[in-house]
Design a protein around this motif. Structure first.
Motif, PDB file in Angstrom:
ATOM      1  N   PHE A 235       0.848  -1.199   0.000  1.00 16.29           N
ATOM      2  CA  PHE A 235       0.000   0.000   0.000  1.00 16.29           C
ATOM      3  C   PHE A 235       0.880   1.245   0.000  1.00 16.29           C
ATOM      4  O   PHE A 235       2.112   1.166   0.105  1.00 16.29           O
ATOM      5  CB  PHE A 235      -0.932  -0.004   1.224  1.00 16.29           C
ATOM      6  CG  PHE A 235      -0.207  -0.098   2.536  1.00 16.29           C
ATOM      7  CD1 PHE A 235       0.220   1.034   3.209  1.00 16.29           C
ATOM      8  CD2 PHE A 235       0.062  -1.334   3.108  1.00 16.29           C
ATOM      9  CE1 PHE A 235       0.899   0.953   4.423  1.00 16.29           C
ATOM     10  CE2 PHE A 235       0.732  -1.444   4.323  1.00 16.29           C
ATOM     11  CZ  PHE A 235       1.155  -0.289   4.977  1.00 16.29           C
ATOM     12  N   HIS A 236       0.249   2.404  -0.111  1.00 17.62           N
ATOM     13  CA  HIS A 236       0.979   3.671  -0.178  1.00 17.62           C
ATOM     14  C   HIS A 236       0.600   4.548   1.010  1.00 17.62           C
ATOM     15  O   HIS A 236      -0.538   4.494   1.497  1.00 17.62           O
ATOM     16  CB  HIS A 236       0.667   4.408  -1.479  1.00 17.62           C
ATOM     17  CG  HIS A 236       0.729   3.533  -2.691  1.00 17.62           C
ATOM     18  ND1 HIS A 236       1.891   2.949  -3.134  1.00 17.62           N
ATOM     19  CD2 HIS A 236      -0.246   3.102  -3.538  1.00 17.62           C
ATOM     20  CE1 HIS A 236       1.633   2.210  -4.210  1.00 17.62           C
ATOM     21  NE2 HIS A 236       0.344   2.291  -4.466  1.00 17.62           N
ATOM     22  N   VAL A 237       1.538   5.352   1.477  1.00 16.36           N
ATOM     23  CA  VAL A 237       1.304   6.261   2.599  1.00 16.36           C
ATOM     24  C   VAL A 237       1.578   7.681   2.117  1.00 16.36           C
ATOM     25  O   VAL A 237       2.619   7.946   1.500  1.00 16.36           O
ATOM     26  CB  VAL A 237       2.200   5.907   3.802  1.00 16.36           C
ATOM     27  CG1 VAL A 237       1.973   6.892   4.947  1.00 16.36           C
ATOM     28  CG2 VAL A 237       1.916   4.486   4.267  1.00 16.36           C
ATOM     29  N   LEU A 238       0.642   8.575   2.405  1.00 19.14           N
ATOM     30  CA  LEU A 238       0.712   9.948   1.904  1.00 19.14           C
ATOM     31  C   LEU A 238       0.508  10.916   3.053  1.00 19.14           C
ATOM     32  O   LEU A 238      -0.474  10.799   3.805  1.00 19.14           O
ATOM     33  CB  LEU A 238      -0.365  10.162   0.830  1.00 19.14           C
ATOM     34  CG  LEU A 238      -0.403  11.497   0.092  1.00 19.14           C
ATOM     35  CD1 LEU A 238       0.851  11.673  -0.754  1.00 19.14           C
ATOM     36  CD2 LEU A 238      -1.650  11.585  -0.779  1.00 19.14           C
ATOM     37  N   ALA A 239       1.428  11.857   3.219  1.00 19.39           N
ATOM     38  CA  ALA A 239       1.311  12.897   4.243  1.00 19.39           C
ATOM     39  C   ALA A 239       0.896  14.200   3.586  1.00 19.39           C
ATOM     40  O   ALA A 239       1.359  14.537   2.488  1.00 19.39           O
ATOM     41  CB  ALA A 239       2.630  13.073   4.985  1.00 19.39           C
ATOM     42  N   ILE A 240       0.017  14.936   4.253  1.00 20.26           N
ATOM     43  CA  ILE A 240      -0.540  16.169   3.688  1.00 20.26           C
ATOM     44  C   ILE A 240      -0.409  17.286   4.716  1.00 20.26           C
ATOM     45  O   ILE A 240      -0.730  17.104   5.902  1.00 20.26           O
ATOM     46  CB  ILE A 240      -2.014  15.969   3.296  1.00 20.26           C
ATOM     47  CG1 ILE A 240      -2.121  14.920   2.187  1.00 20.26           C
ATOM     48  CG2 ILE A 240      -2.653  17.270   2.851  1.00 20.26           C
ATOM     49  CD1 ILE A 240      -3.527  14.478   1.895  1.00 20.26           C
ATOM     50  N   ALA A 241       0.061  18.446   4.261  1.00 23.42           N
ATOM     51  CA  ALA A 241       0.136  19.643   5.097  1.00 23.42           C
ATOM     52  C   ALA A 241      -0.977  20.596   4.678  1.00 23.42           C
ATOM     53  O   ALA A 241      -0.972  21.119   3.564  1.00 23.42           O
ATOM     54  CB  ALA A 241       1.502  20.317   4.939  1.00 23.42           C
ATOM     55  N   THR A 242      -1.925  20.806   5.572  1.00 29.74           N
ATOM     56  CA  THR A 242      -3.018  21.735   5.304  1.00 29.74           C
ATOM     57  C   THR A 242      -3.181  22.584   6.572  1.00 29.74           C
ATOM     58  O   THR A 242      -2.183  23.071   7.105  1.00 29.74           O
ATOM     59  CB  THR A 242      -4.298  20.969   4.882  1.00 29.74           C
ATOM     60  OG1 THR A 242      -5.385  21.846   4.805  1.00 29.74           O
ATOM     61  CG2 THR A 242      -4.612  19.808   5.788  1.00 29.74           C
ATOM     62  N   LYS A 243      -4.391  22.736   7.098  1.00 29.80           N
ATOM     63  CA  LYS A 243      -4.525  23.453   8.370  1.00 29.80           C
ATOM     64  C   LYS A 243      -4.065  22.569   9.526  1.00 29.80           C
ATOM     65  O   LYS A 243      -3.966  23.024  10.655  1.00 29.80           O
ATOM     66  CB  LYS A 243      -5.968  23.889   8.585  1.00 29.80           C
ATOM     67  CG  LYS A 243      -6.944  22.735   8.778  1.00 29.80           C
ATOM     68  CD  LYS A 243      -8.330  23.234   9.065  1.00 29.80           C
ATOM     69  CE  LYS A 243      -9.278  22.051   9.332  1.00 29.80           C
ATOM     70  NZ  LYS A 243     -10.641  22.500   9.612  1.00 29.80           N
ATOM     71  N   ASP A 244      -3.800  21.289   9.223  1.00 26.33           N
ATOM     72  CA  ASP A 244      -3.245  20.347  10.181  1.00 26.33           C
ATOM     73  C   ASP A 244      -2.380  19.348   9.420  1.00 26.33           C
ATOM     74  O   ASP A 244      -2.162  19.496   8.212  1.00 26.33           O
ATOM     75  CB  ASP A 244      -4.360  19.632  10.964  1.00 26.33           C
ATOM     76  CG  ASP A 244      -5.451  19.087  10.052  1.00 26.33           C
ATOM     77  OD1 ASP A 244      -5.144  18.823   8.864  1.00 26.33           O
ATOM     78  OD2 ASP A 244      -6.601  18.927  10.510  1.00 26.33           O
ATOM     79  N   VAL A 245      -1.891  18.337  10.120  1.00 31.50           N
ATOM     80  CA  VAL A 245      -1.092  17.278   9.501  1.00 31.50           C
ATOM     81  C   VAL A 245      -1.975  16.044   9.367  1.00 31.50           C
ATOM     82  O   VAL A 245      -2.616  15.629  10.337  1.00 31.50           O
ATOM     83  CB  VAL A 245       0.149  16.932  10.346  1.00 31.50           C
ATOM     84  CG1 VAL A 245       0.952  15.819   9.689  1.00 31.50           C
ATOM     85  CG2 VAL A 245       1.015  18.165  10.552  1.00 31.50           C
TER      86      VAL A 245
END
Length: 415
Positions: A235-245
């Motif tokens: 599977f794949h893991v994706l981190a996102i920076a928005t108003k939070d983590v």
């Protein structure tokens, strides 16, 4: 405790991006002063600026390194609607700059009609490919047909994402089971439009990229996005920076043999943190995908790590001046409360970092005796089973043999 070192960057305006090369021995910075600087790490761990030049006629948003297999190559993108490719050249013997290196512009990519907001090289197993995204909502993928001639780039794909694009990330997996894939984030401020993160996948039949998934739960502006190194996962893991983590897991669903469409994914959100209490601007994984770093408007870098139950926790907080944060909403304030291996990892990872993009270089120097030493997890991430001597085993295992060996032989007694 963390060890932080300040670097007098001498940029005349805001620094927007900091990028390490593959080995973590070189660093590039870019700024609104329209320049890019290249830094080299000396033997004593100090960073020295070895090159500085004006790259664009507007603010430079991002800078990134190509894999060293293709030489010392940088790409930058700017508010001036262009992206540029730079190569370091060492002076020839008949040159005035004999033995000295200098950076020259190989090409300028001018297809965008608006600000080019991010630029990334594709994983090296795909060849020398460069991806840009821009405020006009278009992702463009270029390829250098001849890696020895970086002045020639052909536009291979133009993908309209409908929303203004702010960041892109390639899935680094080189597995044949995973088609080429990238994620693109949007900083469109209109929260009524969901799906600020879109996943695109290459289709071998159509030879085009098609949208495979939209993360509809991400409705706020996305500032950065990062696929975790794969290391053999299915599977794949994706981190996102928005108003939070936020950390997402993308699990490919079984595909029918007759299906020609893009892969369908089961999307799971495995973690969400609002500890920054502000906009988060950068997320970055270490090379073994065991640690995630995030930076936000609170002026702090926060480290996140999952335990054996896959529960993500904050394992370290670092203020801009390098000191650990005290009294932060029940989170660990002293690194003594963190597992010892995490302390050493964090120390190695953040040593010599400056503000901007937070990326973990591999440990330096790599382990001797292996060509791929830089790809192994650092020793601090390996659970040492021999940390405490196991006295009972050391005595019990050889006991039977040793006791027999010490008994005198019957013949000897008779004599």
């Amino acid at each position: 405790m963390f060890v932080a070192r300040s670097i007098a960057a001498d940029h005349k305006d805001l620094i927007h991006d900091v990028s390490y090369d593959f080995h973590g021995r070189r660093m590039a910075t870019c700024s609104s002063d329209q320049s890019v600087k290249v830094w080299d790490k000396s033997e004593n761990g100090e960073w020295h600026c070895t090159a500085s030049w004006k790259t664009h006629s507007g603010s430079v948003w991002r800078v990134t390194w190509a894999h060293p297999e293709f030489g010392q190559v940088l790409a930058s993108c700017s508010f001036d609607r262009t992206a540029a490719v730079w190569e370091e050249i060492v002076g020839e013997s008949n040159d005035k700059q004999r033995g000295l290196s200098h950076w020259i512009k190989r090409t300028t990519l001018v297809d965008s009609r608006t600000s080019v907001t991010d630029v990334k090289f594709a994983p090296k197993h795909m060849g020398l490919m460069l991806t840009t995204c821009s405020a006009d909502g278009v992702v463009r993928i270029y390829e250098a047909p001849d890696v020895m001639n970086l002045s020639q780039w052909s536009l291979q794909h133009e993908i309209s994402c409908k929303l203004s694009c702010s960041c892109i990330s390639w899935n680094p997996s080189s597995s044949r089971a995973h088609p080429a894939m990238f994620a693109v984030g949007s900083d469109d401020s209109n929260v009524t439009y969901g799906g600020k993160v879109q996943i695109y996948e290459y289709n071998e039949n159509t030879r085009k990229y098609a949208k495979a998934e939209t993360l509809m739960t991400v409705t706020d502006a996305v500032h950065d996005i990062a696929f975790a190194p794969n290391l053999g996962r299915s599977f794949h893991v994706l981190a996102i920076a928005t108003k939070d983590v936020r950390i997402f897991k993308l699990v490919p669903m079984r595909k029918e043999s007759t299906s020609t469409g893009p892969t369908k994914f089961e999307v799971q959100i495995v973690a969400q943190f609002d500890n920054h209490n502000s906009q988060v601007w950068r997320v970055s994984w270490n090379i073994t995908s065991t640690l995630l770093a995030s930076s936000g408007d609170d002026g702090c870098v926060r480290l996140w790590k999952a335990n054996y139950m896959d529960n993500w926790k904050c394992t370290g907080i670092l203020k801009g001046d390098g000191s650990p944060l005290t009294g932060s909403s029940g989170q660990p304030t002293a690194m003594s409360t963190v597992v010892g291996s995490s302390v050493q990892t964090s120390q190695n990872a953040l040593n010599g970092m400056s503000a901007g993009r937070y990326f973990f270089p591999p440990l330096d120097p790599p382990r001797a005796g292996t060509r791929y030493g830089h790809l192994l997890p650092p020793s601090s991430l390996i659970e040492h089973c021999d940390a405490e001597p196991i006295q009972p085993q050391q005595q019990a295992l050889p006991h039977r043999l040793s006791s027999r060996a010490l008994l005198p032989l019957p013949e000897a007694e008779g004599q």
